[in-house]
Enzyme design. Sequence first.
Site, PDB file in Angstrom:
ATOM      1  N   THR A 250       0.900  -1.188  -0.026  1.00 18.00           N
ATOM      2  CA  THR A 250       0.038   0.031  -0.034  1.00 18.00           C
ATOM      3  C   THR A 250       1.077   1.268  -0.107  1.00 18.00           C
ATOM      4  O   THR A 250       1.761   1.469   0.711  1.00 18.00           O
ATOM      5  CB  THR A 250      -0.670   0.011   1.093  1.00 18.00           C
ATOM      6  OG1 THR A 250      -1.913  -1.201   1.319  1.00 18.00           O
ATOM      7  CG2 THR A 250      -1.803   1.217   1.243  1.00 18.00           C
TER       8      THR A 250
ATOM      9  N   ASP B 128       8.272  -5.983 -11.596  1.00 18.66           N
ATOM     10  CA  ASP B 128       6.909  -5.617 -11.563  1.00 18.66           C
ATOM     11  C   ASP B 128       6.601  -4.571 -12.444  1.00 18.66           C
ATOM     12  O   ASP B 128       5.947  -3.519 -12.224  1.00 18.66           O
ATOM     13  CB  ASP B 128       6.478  -5.411 -10.355  1.00 18.66           C
ATOM     14  CG  ASP B 128       4.901  -5.504 -10.209  1.00 18.66           C
ATOM     15  OD1 ASP B 128       4.062  -6.161 -11.091  1.00 18.66           O
ATOM     16  OD2 ASP B 128       4.257  -4.845  -9.451  1.00 18.66           O
TER      17      ASP B 128
END
Length: 477
Positions: free
Chosen positions: A25, A139
């Site tokens: 997050t 990623d």
Amino acid sequence: MRADAYRLAGRYRLVERLGEGGAGTVWRAIDETLDRQVAVKQVRVPPGLTPPQRAAFADRAIHEARSAGRLRDPAIVMVHDVVLDGDQPWIIMDLVTGRSLDKVVKERGPLPPEEVARIGLSVLSALETAHMNGMLHHDVKPANILIDADGSAMLTDFGIAVPLYGQNGAGPTSGGGSLGYMAPERLNQQAAGSASDLWSLGAALYVAAEGRAPFERSMPAAVAAAVLLHDPPFPERAGPELGGLIMAMLAKDPVTRPPAGLVRERLSALAEPVRRRRRWWLAPVAAVAAVLVGVAGWYGVTALKGTPETGRFAAAPDPCGLVGDALAVELLGGKVLRTAPRWGMCQWKLDGAPAPRTLTVEVWAERPADDLGGPQVAERRYASERAGRVGAKGTVFRTVTGEGQDVKEVGEAAYAQTSFKLSTLKEGISHDVVLFRLSNLIGQVTLERGDVPLKDAGGGKETVLTAARTVSAALGG
């Protein structure tokens, strides 16, 4: 968690949640020591870990974040600090105001090919910097590519970057990632390398050009199956040149994907129309800089600290002149058709034979960058490419990549490797590849043979080595 009531390390006051993904997050926060806004990433800790495993995970996350913090590139969101709160790792980064590429595409639709190429160049620069420093991003996806108001692109989320070299010289098989943007070898738990990041970049550019993901499916299992088994539809909106490059980057076999240097050259050519439209305001700045510095160079200001060595090759030579047609006939065993699909590449195809044979020669010249000369840049690029190919060894569905080896008498350094893709139970397509470096030049020689019996998978090795040694001799290596 009530954001404004939480202070991390007694210094970073969380203000609001900016986003959440598989890796963690991200919060907007105030660094109360320096009175500035920052982005703070709360790294997601895998569930079900024992206390020792959680401690080991936190230690590894801190180590990787510190490694990522050493990366310096205009397209990399800088990591400033890493904090451990209990066994929860937090990463402190620059706060970038740009919108993510996936949101830009959702609002605007598919982007023009020139703009996609420009975005690709920025992200590629970030990846090359990471790879030259021994790191994989792991990623790369549209959500991690930020587009600023002026159109410049940055790659974020280096907090889950992992070492390029594993304990045995191979890349890692674990780490973060997002389904649909993870290369086939990673889905198969095979070693990852620099080519794995480039595959992910190709998937992200597909989204930018086409407006949808290349392996879009309704179920996660179907997405994974599509990545492993199927080619995506050709991205028609990208045009033949950019679309062809993207499809080549999405090859299942990492050995057959174009190296970073070739990707960079092709994207640079495709982005050129954008550069021409913007040069009117660059010209006065360049003129002033030339007067102030008093010299011209790769970057004029480098004259203040000495001009880096260019290397033997000011530009890459025409590859069609490095292997004569007569030798191509001898190597392929019959009449050949010679083509030059793009600058820096030449191909000889066996004409009229039932079993296809193609010999390809590709060369590109590296230029000085920062305080590195052209040969030093080429040496780092070569090392990164070689490491990726070492990590590519293994089986990815129907493609088997063999163990490569360093070879002599080809440039200053060379690496040969064979991969084989089964098209039937007993036959397939064999690729024998030699990657080499000479001064600031990097080249690749590939022999592709179709309808090859499985037992003859490495039968083209001597042929491709002969071609590579001929190319090296023609270059004066």
